[in-house]
Design a protein around this motif. Structure first.
Motif, PDB file in Angstrom:
ATOM      1  N   ARG A 113      46.477 -22.424  41.723  1.00 32.35           N
ATOM      2  CA  ARG A 113      44.996 -24.081  41.161  1.00 32.35           C
ATOM      3  C   ARG A 113      45.135 -24.860  40.473  1.00 32.35           C
ATOM      4  NH1 ARG A 113      40.942 -22.147  46.188  1.00 32.35           N
ATOM      5  NH2 ARG A 113      40.639 -24.511  45.971  1.00 32.35           N
ATOM      6  N   ASP A 114      44.068 -25.969  40.227  1.00 35.05           N
ATOM      7  CA  ASP A 114      43.961 -26.413  39.286  1.00 35.05           C
ATOM      8  C   ASP A 114      42.424 -25.785  39.202  1.00 35.05           C
ATOM      9  OD1 ASP A 114      42.076 -27.868  37.895  1.00 35.05           O
ATOM     10  OD2 ASP A 114      43.556 -29.145  37.451  1.00 35.05           O
ATOM     11  N   ILE A 115      42.008 -25.116  37.628  1.00 36.23           N
ATOM     12  CA  ILE A 115      40.590 -24.542  36.929  1.00 36.23           C
ATOM     13  C   ILE A 115      39.417 -25.830  37.621  1.00 36.23           C
ATOM     14  CG2 ILE A 115      41.086 -25.299  34.677  1.00 36.23           C
ATOM     15  CD1 ILE A 115      39.771 -22.562  33.784  1.00 36.23           C
ATOM     16  N   TRP A 116      40.045 -27.115  37.094  1.00 40.11           N
ATOM     17  CA  TRP A 116      39.278 -28.027  36.983  1.00 40.11           C
ATOM     18  C   TRP A 116      38.422 -28.160  38.630  1.00 40.11           C
ATOM     19  CZ3 TRP A 116      37.953 -26.374  32.425  1.00 40.11           C
ATOM     20  CH2 TRP A 116      38.135 -26.413  31.653  1.00 40.11           C
TER      21      TRP A 116
ATOM     22  N   HIS B 283      46.172 -20.193  21.949  1.00 40.29           N
ATOM     23  CA  HIS B 283      47.196 -21.892  22.482  1.00 40.29           C
ATOM     24  C   HIS B 283      48.943 -20.267  22.332  1.00 40.29           C
ATOM     25  CE1 HIS B 283      50.246 -24.358  21.880  1.00 40.29           C
ATOM     26  NE2 HIS B 283      49.773 -25.015  22.487  1.00 40.29           N
ATOM     27  N   HIS B 284      49.493 -20.726  23.633  1.00 41.78           N
ATOM     28  CA  HIS B 284      50.233 -19.644  23.837  1.00 41.78           C
ATOM     29  C   HIS B 284      51.470 -21.081  24.208  1.00 41.78           C
ATOM     30  CE1 HIS B 284      50.335 -19.642  28.342  1.00 41.78           C
ATOM     31  NE2 HIS B 284      49.153 -19.341  28.491  1.00 41.78           N
ATOM     32  N   ASP B 285      52.946 -21.588  24.051  1.00 41.21           N
ATOM     33  CA  ASP B 285      53.998 -21.909  24.449  1.00 41.21           C
ATOM     34  C   ASP B 285      53.591 -22.775  26.200  1.00 41.21           C
ATOM     35  OD1 ASP B 285      54.488 -21.777  22.285  1.00 41.21           O
ATOM     36  OD2 ASP B 285      56.986 -20.574  22.741  1.00 41.21           O
ATOM     37  N   ASP B 286      52.653 -22.010  26.423  1.00 38.90           N
ATOM     38  CA  ASP B 286      53.161 -22.143  28.026  1.00 38.90           C
ATOM     39  C   ASP B 286      51.904 -22.656  28.347  1.00 38.90           C
ATOM     40  OD1 ASP B 286      55.678 -21.306  29.063  1.00 38.90           O
ATOM     41  OD2 ASP B 286      54.852 -19.820  29.061  1.00 38.90           O
ATOM     42  N   GLY B 287      51.065 -23.344  27.638  1.00 38.52           N
ATOM     43  CA  GLY B 287      49.420 -23.292  28.008  1.00 38.52           C
ATOM     44  C   GLY B 287      48.126 -22.634  27.031  1.00 38.52           C
ATOM     45  N   ILE B 288      47.329 -22.512  27.524  1.00 40.30           N
ATOM     46  CA  ILE B 288      46.396 -21.685  27.144  1.00 40.30           C
ATOM     47  C   ILE B 288      46.089 -19.996  28.010  1.00 40.30           C
ATOM     48  CG2 ILE B 288      45.141 -23.459  26.062  1.00 40.30           C
ATOM     49  CD1 ILE B 288      42.835 -22.865  28.071  1.00 40.30           C
ATOM     50  N   THR B 289      45.269 -18.558  26.987  1.00 47.23           N
ATOM     51  CA  THR B 289      44.746 -17.609  27.586  1.00 47.23           C
ATOM     52  C   THR B 289      43.404 -17.520  26.899  1.00 47.23           C
ATOM     53  OG1 THR B 289      46.899 -16.070  27.341  1.00 47.23           O
ATOM     54  CG2 THR B 289      44.820 -15.343  27.836  1.00 47.23           C
ATOM     55  N   VAL B 290      42.825 -16.717  27.528  1.00 47.65           N
ATOM     56  CA  VAL B 290      41.326 -16.926  27.822  1.00 47.65           C
ATOM     57  C   VAL B 290      40.757 -15.636  27.810  1.00 47.65           C
ATOM     58  CG1 VAL B 290      39.440 -17.460  28.566  1.00 47.65           C
ATOM     59  CG2 VAL B 290      40.879 -19.060  28.432  1.00 47.65           C
ATOM     60  N   LEU B 291      40.182 -14.980  27.417  1.00 47.22           N
ATOM     61  CA  LEU B 291      39.554 -14.013  27.849  1.00 47.22           C
ATOM     62  C   LEU B 291      38.086 -13.875  27.899  1.00 47.22           C
ATOM     63  CD1 LEU B 291      41.361 -11.676  24.737  1.00 47.22           C
ATOM     64  CD2 LEU B 291      41.095 -11.213  27.648  1.00 47.22           C
ATOM     65  N   PHE B 292      37.494 -12.922  28.242  1.00 47.15           N
ATOM     66  CA  PHE B 292      35.642 -13.627  28.714  1.00 47.15           C
ATOM     67  C   PHE B 292      35.690 -12.206  28.720  1.00 47.15           C
ATOM     68  CE2 PHE B 292      37.683 -14.566  32.495  1.00 47.15           C
ATOM     69  CZ  PHE B 292      36.856 -14.148  33.564  1.00 47.15           C
TER      70      PHE B 292
ATOM     71  N   SER C 204      49.210 -27.420  32.796  1.00 45.52           N
ATOM     72  CA  SER C 204      48.765 -28.227  33.277  1.00 45.52           C
ATOM     73  C   SER C 204      47.256 -28.182  33.923  1.00 45.52           C
ATOM     74  CB  SER C 204      49.691 -28.514  35.130  1.00 45.52           C
ATOM     75  OG  SER C 204      50.769 -28.868  35.102  1.00 45.52           O
ATOM     76  N   TRP C 205      47.220 -27.489  33.729  1.00 47.57           N
ATOM     77  CA  TRP C 205      45.806 -26.519  33.858  1.00 47.57           C
ATOM     78  C   TRP C 205      44.908 -25.396  35.217  1.00 47.57           C
ATOM     79  CZ3 TRP C 205      42.939 -26.252  29.445  1.00 47.57           C
ATOM     80  CH2 TRP C 205      42.840 -27.079  28.666  1.00 47.57           C
TER      81      TRP C 205
END
Length: 540
Positions: A39-42, A86-95, A15-16
């Protein structure tokens, strides 16, 4: 373990919404994790919507494939490199923050594409920009005469400034000119420094008349003296213009045409604007061929001197002659300096020209002496660089001494514009010549700067009145008045006067009435070969 990573780490559900952030992510995003979790990232970062990051994250979520994106995020004034998984529950971001790397790369790119001295674009950047502009203009077509114009600017006499004051002054002058240039450029225009004293301007959406008007505004910018290191230095320029007239024309051809037009302006005396046409190409090819022929001219002894007599008005006696350079070209015949002198003075042979001139004059004097013919004085012309060169007086004296020629038989002619680059040094050189017994003449007086301050400061023996005044004597009372003023001024300063270009008896009478001392021109004689001049002297 995640908190110890140097990269930012965050997890986002389907759900972001944020589900996890490590310490580095908090620092990069300038938020505590408690304020973001759930909270929603967008909504937290609305500037991400429709960004490259947004599209990358959405694609990873939809396809399951890793993504990568680097961009500038304005709200945080930071360049980020982000990798999404990508993973089963959403996404992971390395930045991570790559601002320093990006700025360093940008600085390297800037240095590779810009001139270090002026900050303007360099030749490489100029060609890239010009190529893009030509492609855009060709695709949009030409309407109402609106086109793309290239201005090629060459600063006149910058080498003399460097020689007179040093390269630090010349560099500061280039920076000052670039600053003035940028001040008059419109936002859509483009400027580059493509050579030591050469600049290129790109004018978009312009017309021929507008381009020419802007070129003249560049000359006006140069007309005001530049204050540099406590000195006031003046410059002029030659400007060539080329307009994109056909869709098939390339950036290289356009720049070449502007360069050709610039050389045409420079060959006409500088301080001019010329617009390219096909006739200039033919003339330029002709000049290139002539420049190549110079390589053989000295070796093959194709240069020679002709002599034009100078006569005293009081008793019609011979007072001397002016040595005039000629090139007996094997294919083009006898050429006057108007056809080749600028090429010669800009060639590797310029330094040798002074010694050749003095040596040839001395050889002719010796030959005439052996025939029992004595000439009072021979004048030879020197350019600014030749006049201000090292050891001029000593070298002339050495050559004259080697031929047993008295220095009083030699006269050095210089023009006003050859003195203005360094009046102090010019005055010193002329004084040294005079002390050595070599007289000096100021040629073409009235055709150039005609500053009275120069006459007061320079140890000149003779003023040579420009032929434009002599030509106007018959029909212009003003010209006669100016002539009388020049003669009176010269006399008050202890100088003699010679009028050039005398062609009629009427002019002679006017010159006598004005008190002029001597004359030179076709009425007396055209320039003569050494043999013909000897015969002329025998008849005197």
């Amino acid at each position: 373990m995640l908190d110890s990573l140097s990269d930012g780490f965050m997890s986002i559900d389907k759900s972001w919404r944020f589900t996890y952030l490590n310490n580095t992510a908090e620092r990069y995003l300038r938020q505590e994790r408690e304020n973001l979790l759930g909270r929603d990232i967008w909504q937290c970062y609305p500037d991400l919507v429709d960004s490259g990051y947004y599209r990358t994250y959405q694609q990873t979520a939809a396809t399951g494939l890793p993504g990568r994106h680097t961009d500038f995020y304005a709200p945080l004034s930071t360049w980020f490199e982000a990798r999404s998984f990508h993973h089963d529950d959403g996404i992971t971001v390395l930045f991570r923050d790559v601002t320093r790397e990006h700025e360093h790369a940008a600085q390297l790119e800037f240095e590779a594409s810009h001139d270090f001295l002026t900050g303007l674009a360099n030749r490489r950047k100029c060609m890239q920009t010009l190529s893009c502009a030509v492609a855009e203009a060709a695709s949009s077509g030409f309407t109402n005469g609106v086109s793309l114009a290239v201005l090629y600017i060459d600063l006149d006499h910058l080498k003399e400034v460097n020689d007179a004051f040093g390269h630090a002054v010349g560099d500061e002058l280039l920076r000052a000119f670039a600053t003035r240039l940028l001040a008059i450029l419109e936002p859509a225009f483009f400027a580059a420094r493509v050579g030591g004293d050469e600049f290129v301007l790109l004018l978009r959406n312009t017309t021929e008349s507008a381009a020419e008007a802007f070129a003249h505004s560049v000359l006006n910018v140069l007309a005001l003296p530049f204050p540099v290191y406590g000195r006031s230095v003046s410059l002029s320029a030659s400007v060539g213009i080329a307009l994109l007239r056909e869709e098939s024309e390339s950036a290289e051809a356009l720049l070449s045409h502007a360069d050709t037009a610039m050389y045409a302006a420079k060959s006409s005396g500088g301080l001019q604007v010329r617009t390219y046409d096909t006739a200039l190409d033919r003339g330029m090819r002709d000049r290139v061929a002539l420049r190549n022929d110079l390589r053989e001219a000295f070796a093959a002894n194709q240069f020679e001197l002709h002599f034009q007599p100078q006569i005293a008005l009081a008793d019609a006696s011979l007072i001397g002659a002016e040595a005039l350079l000629r090139w007996r070209h094997p294919d083009r015949g006898l050429l006057t300096p108007y056809a080749f002198l600028d090429l010669l003075l800009d060639s590797p042979y310029e330094g040798a020209l002074v010694e050749w001139l003095v040596n040839q004059v001395c050889l002719h004097i010796v030959a005439w002496r052996q025939r029992g013919v004595l000439v009072p004085r021979i004048s030879l012309n020197l350019s600014a660089r030749q006049l201000l060169g090292l050891g001029l007086t000593n070298r002339i004296l050495e050559i004259a001494r080697a031929h047993d020629i008295s220095p009083t038989m030699l006269d050095v002619e210089v023009t006003e514009d050859s003195l203005v680059s360094d009046i102090e040094k010019a005055s010193s050189v002329l004084a040294a010549l005079k002390q050595a017994g070599i007289s000096t003449s100021l040629d073409d007086f009235g055709a150039g700067y005609s500053s009275l301050s120069y006459l007061v400061r320079l140890p000149i023996d003779t003023l040579k009145i420009d032929k434009s005044f002599v030509r106007a004597l018959v029909d212009s009372e003003k010209a006669t008045a100016v002539l009388r003023g020049i003669v009176g001024l010269a006399r008050s300063l202890g100088m003699k006067t010679i009028a050039e270009g005398v062609e009629s008896e009427r002019q002679v009478e006017e010159l006598k009435d004005a008190g002029c001392d001597s004359i030179q021109g076709y009425l007396i004689s055209r320039p003569l070969t050494s043999e013909a001049f000897a015969e002329f002297m025998l008849r005197m």
